[in-house]
Design a protein around this motif. Sequence first.
Motif, PDB file in Angstrom:
ATOM      1  N   ASN A 152     -11.494  -3.184   0.845  1.00  0.00           N
ATOM      2  CA  ASN A 152     -11.046  -1.982   1.541  1.00  0.00           C
ATOM      3  C   ASN A 152     -10.137  -1.135   0.661  1.00  0.00           C
ATOM      4  OD1 ASN A 152     -12.485  -2.489   3.889  1.00  0.00           O
ATOM      5  ND2 ASN A 152     -10.804  -3.591   4.882  1.00  0.00           N
ATOM      6  N   TYR A 153      -9.312  -1.794  -0.136  1.00  0.00           N
ATOM      7  CA  TYR A 153      -8.469  -1.091  -1.105  1.00  0.00           C
ATOM      8  C   TYR A 153      -9.342  -0.288  -2.065  1.00  0.00           C
ATOM      9  CZ  TYR A 153      -5.905  -0.694  -5.546  1.00  0.00           C
ATOM     10  OH  TYR A 153      -5.372  -0.239  -6.724  1.00  0.00           O
ATOM     11  N   ASP A 154     -10.326  -0.948  -2.662  1.00  0.00           N
ATOM     12  CA  ASP A 154     -11.211  -0.271  -3.605  1.00  0.00           C
ATOM     13  C   ASP A 154     -11.921   0.907  -2.939  1.00  0.00           C
ATOM     14  OD1 ASP A 154     -10.601  -1.951  -5.691  1.00  0.00           O
ATOM     15  OD2 ASP A 154     -12.313  -3.281  -5.380  1.00  0.00           O
ATOM     16  N   LYS A 155     -12.406   0.678  -1.735  1.00  0.00           N
ATOM     17  CA  LYS A 155     -13.180   1.693  -1.028  1.00  0.00           C
ATOM     18  C   LYS A 155     -12.340   2.926  -0.716  1.00  0.00           C
ATOM     19  CE  LYS A 155     -16.177   0.153   1.866  1.00  0.00           C
ATOM     20  NZ  LYS A 155     -16.855  -0.435   3.054  1.00  0.00           N
ATOM     21  N   ILE A 156     -11.162   2.715  -0.169  1.00  0.00           N
ATOM     22  CA  ILE A 156     -10.321   3.834   0.259  1.00  0.00           C
ATOM     23  C   ILE A 156      -9.720   4.565  -0.938  1.00  0.00           C
ATOM     24  CG2 ILE A 156      -8.143   4.414   1.401  1.00  0.00           C
ATOM     25  CD1 ILE A 156      -8.912   2.590   3.659  1.00  0.00           C
ATOM     26  N   VAL A 157      -9.202   3.827  -1.912  1.00  0.00           N
ATOM     27  CA  VAL A 157      -8.586   4.475  -3.075  1.00  0.00           C
ATOM     28  C   VAL A 157      -9.642   5.268  -3.849  1.00  0.00           C
ATOM     29  CG1 VAL A 157      -7.408   4.114  -5.272  1.00  0.00           C
ATOM     30  CG2 VAL A 157      -6.681   2.831  -3.246  1.00  0.00           C
ATOM     31  N   THR A 158     -10.817   4.702  -4.020  1.00  0.00           N
ATOM     32  CA  THR A 158     -11.878   5.412  -4.731  1.00  0.00           C
ATOM     33  C   THR A 158     -12.282   6.682  -3.992  1.00  0.00           C
ATOM     34  OG1 THR A 158     -12.734   3.368  -5.687  1.00  0.00           O
ATOM     35  CG2 THR A 158     -14.235   5.241  -5.627  1.00  0.00           C
ATOM     36  N   HIS A 159     -12.429   6.566  -2.688  1.00  0.00           N
ATOM     37  CA  HIS A 159     -12.901   7.717  -1.885  1.00  0.00           C
ATOM     38  C   HIS A 159     -11.874   8.839  -1.829  1.00  0.00           C
ATOM     39  CE1 HIS A 159     -15.067   9.839   1.303  1.00  0.00           C
ATOM     40  NE2 HIS A 159     -13.931   9.938   1.948  1.00  0.00           N
ATOM     41  N   TYR A 160     -10.599   8.486  -1.614  1.00  0.00           N
ATOM     42  CA  TYR A 160      -9.585   9.506  -1.355  1.00  0.00           C
ATOM     43  C   TYR A 160      -8.838   9.984  -2.604  1.00  0.00           C
ATOM     44  CZ  TYR A 160     -10.254   9.096   3.655  1.00  0.00           C
ATOM     45  OH  TYR A 160     -10.796   9.130   4.922  1.00  0.00           O
TER      46      TYR A 160
ATOM     47  N   LEU B 114       5.479  12.321  -1.302  1.00  0.00           N
ATOM     48  CA  LEU B 114       4.338  11.887  -2.107  1.00  0.00           C
ATOM     49  C   LEU B 114       3.927  12.949  -3.128  1.00  0.00           C
ATOM     50  CD1 LEU B 114       2.125  10.142   0.617  1.00  0.00           C
ATOM     51  CD2 LEU B 114       3.446   9.037  -1.197  1.00  0.00           C
ATOM     52  N   THR B 115       3.939  14.199  -2.722  1.00  0.00           N
ATOM     53  CA  THR B 115       3.583  15.272  -3.653  1.00  0.00           C
ATOM     54  C   THR B 115       4.574  15.337  -4.804  1.00  0.00           C
ATOM     55  OG1 THR B 115       2.574  16.549  -1.858  1.00  0.00           O
ATOM     56  CG2 THR B 115       3.153  17.749  -3.862  1.00  0.00           C
TER      57      THR B 115
ATOM     58  N   LYS C 261      -3.589   7.110 -10.437  1.00  0.00           N
ATOM     59  CA  LYS C 261      -2.860   7.527 -11.637  1.00  0.00           C
ATOM     60  C   LYS C 261      -2.176   6.321 -12.290  1.00  0.00           C
ATOM     61  CE  LYS C 261       1.408  10.082 -12.713  1.00  0.00           C
ATOM     62  NZ  LYS C 261       2.490  10.931 -12.125  1.00  0.00           N
ATOM     63  N   SER C 262      -1.609   5.456 -11.480  1.00  0.00           N
ATOM     64  CA  SER C 262      -0.891   4.292 -11.984  1.00  0.00           C
ATOM     65  C   SER C 262      -1.852   3.256 -12.563  1.00  0.00           C
ATOM     66  CB  SER C 262      -0.047   3.680 -10.860  1.00  0.00           C
ATOM     67  OG  SER C 262       0.876   4.632 -10.349  1.00  0.00           O
TER      68      SER C 262
ATOM     69  N   LEU D 189      -1.408   9.714  -1.642  1.00  0.00           N
ATOM     70  CA  LEU D 189      -1.046   8.325  -1.914  1.00  0.00           C
ATOM     71  C   LEU D 189      -2.074   7.670  -2.825  1.00  0.00           C
ATOM     72  CD1 LEU D 189       0.605   5.733  -1.457  1.00  0.00           C
ATOM     73  CD2 LEU D 189      -0.738   5.360   0.644  1.00  0.00           C
ATOM     74  N   CYS D 190      -3.343   7.878  -2.539  1.00  0.00           N
ATOM     75  CA  CYS D 190      -4.400   7.252  -3.353  1.00  0.00           C
ATOM     76  C   CYS D 190      -4.434   7.825  -4.762  1.00  0.00           C
ATOM     77  CB  CYS D 190      -5.753   7.423  -2.663  1.00  0.00           C
ATOM     78  SG  CYS D 190      -5.927   6.426  -1.163  1.00  0.00           S
TER      79      CYS D 190
END
Length: 387
Positions: free
Chosen positions: A377-385, A129-130, A357-358, A351-352
């Motif tokens: 849940n997608y919005d919540k997790i991607v935004t947070h992380y 991922l990195t 970035k994409s 990952l988030c």
Amino acid sequence: MTNITTIMDKKGEGCDVTQPEIVYEVNDLRTAIALLPMKHLFDIAVTFYYDETDNVRKYYLKETGTNEQIDKHFVLGGLMQKEGATILDIKELREKLKIAKELEEIKSKHIYNGDLLKALDRKDINIFLTWILDKDVYIHYSVINLYYYSLVDIIDSIIDEKLYLFHMHLKNDLYQIAKTNHNQFNSILYKFNYPNISHNDVTNFLVEIREYISQNKLETTPYIDQLIEKMEDESISELPFIQDEEDLILLKNLSQFYYYPIYTFINSKHIFDHEKQIEENHFNRVKFTKDGNILTSFEFKDSKDDSMIQLSDCMVGLVSRFYKFLDEFDGNLASLEQQLNDRQKNNLKTLCKIIKKSVDYNETIIHMIVPFKEKENYDKIVTHYST
């Protein structure tokens, strides 16, 4: 995070090999795009690389339920590069991952296994991922929650103009309740040959579905009473989207999801992993044209000969695990923080960040057909992380 608008037609069934050649004019397929405020975003000229996971071929009901587990998420996607970008040097990544030289290609099983949390607890996933995050590359995908996708026509068949404002909530609530006791719910569908409800069985079907919903209501399904009330309407005599179909066939094939990016991103190149069943049954006699000119913007290649397809395999497997997790996640970020160890947390952040970035580059390259809760849940997790 912005949600991606679904513009795909539910009824696309692909090409029957017994039929003569089928020609799709992409201008006709793209009429919905012309109505979108971000229609210009589909004009990008890039190269998409594809692999898929959870390719169920056909999805159907049988006496014991569905032929596949109900948590299946079909994902078609992978990596995307801008025009003129240098193809990634996979040798560098192989060395970092210590992939044996005799292995012809990298696959997801060489980097991670298990569900999302187990996968995130691997050292190799951090390396992968990195490496992806640091490169001039983006991820793209279409993800389809297959069980949800199979049920939404129930809602579309009965709602009226008054309820249309809440149709995504109603679809979500029905899905959440259906999967709670899915064996019982599926037995009702099987009894009535769903999605081919007999015209004589419309009332009985609605009664049994309504009774099941009433007995299995959840605190997290606040819109369901409106659906129950609508199902009590004795004037409903037709269910247009779940009649005159094939008995028990929830999804005839997955060809429409392969067609979707070709006619959506018509200025881009699309390089798919070889998939014999898809190629022979749904591309062999299909042509796409624009203004009468044949599109030659897509091809199928052996992953052994294309490192970008190999990397796409590694990415879509992780994306599928991510969405299965989102489907079950209760939305409690504080609890999740306590559950994750440092390695899992760091890998989820990476990952988030790749996803963000994409999406920041072009929000249309991530396409979801999933329940409202899963999108939240997608919005919540991607935004947070990703911050």
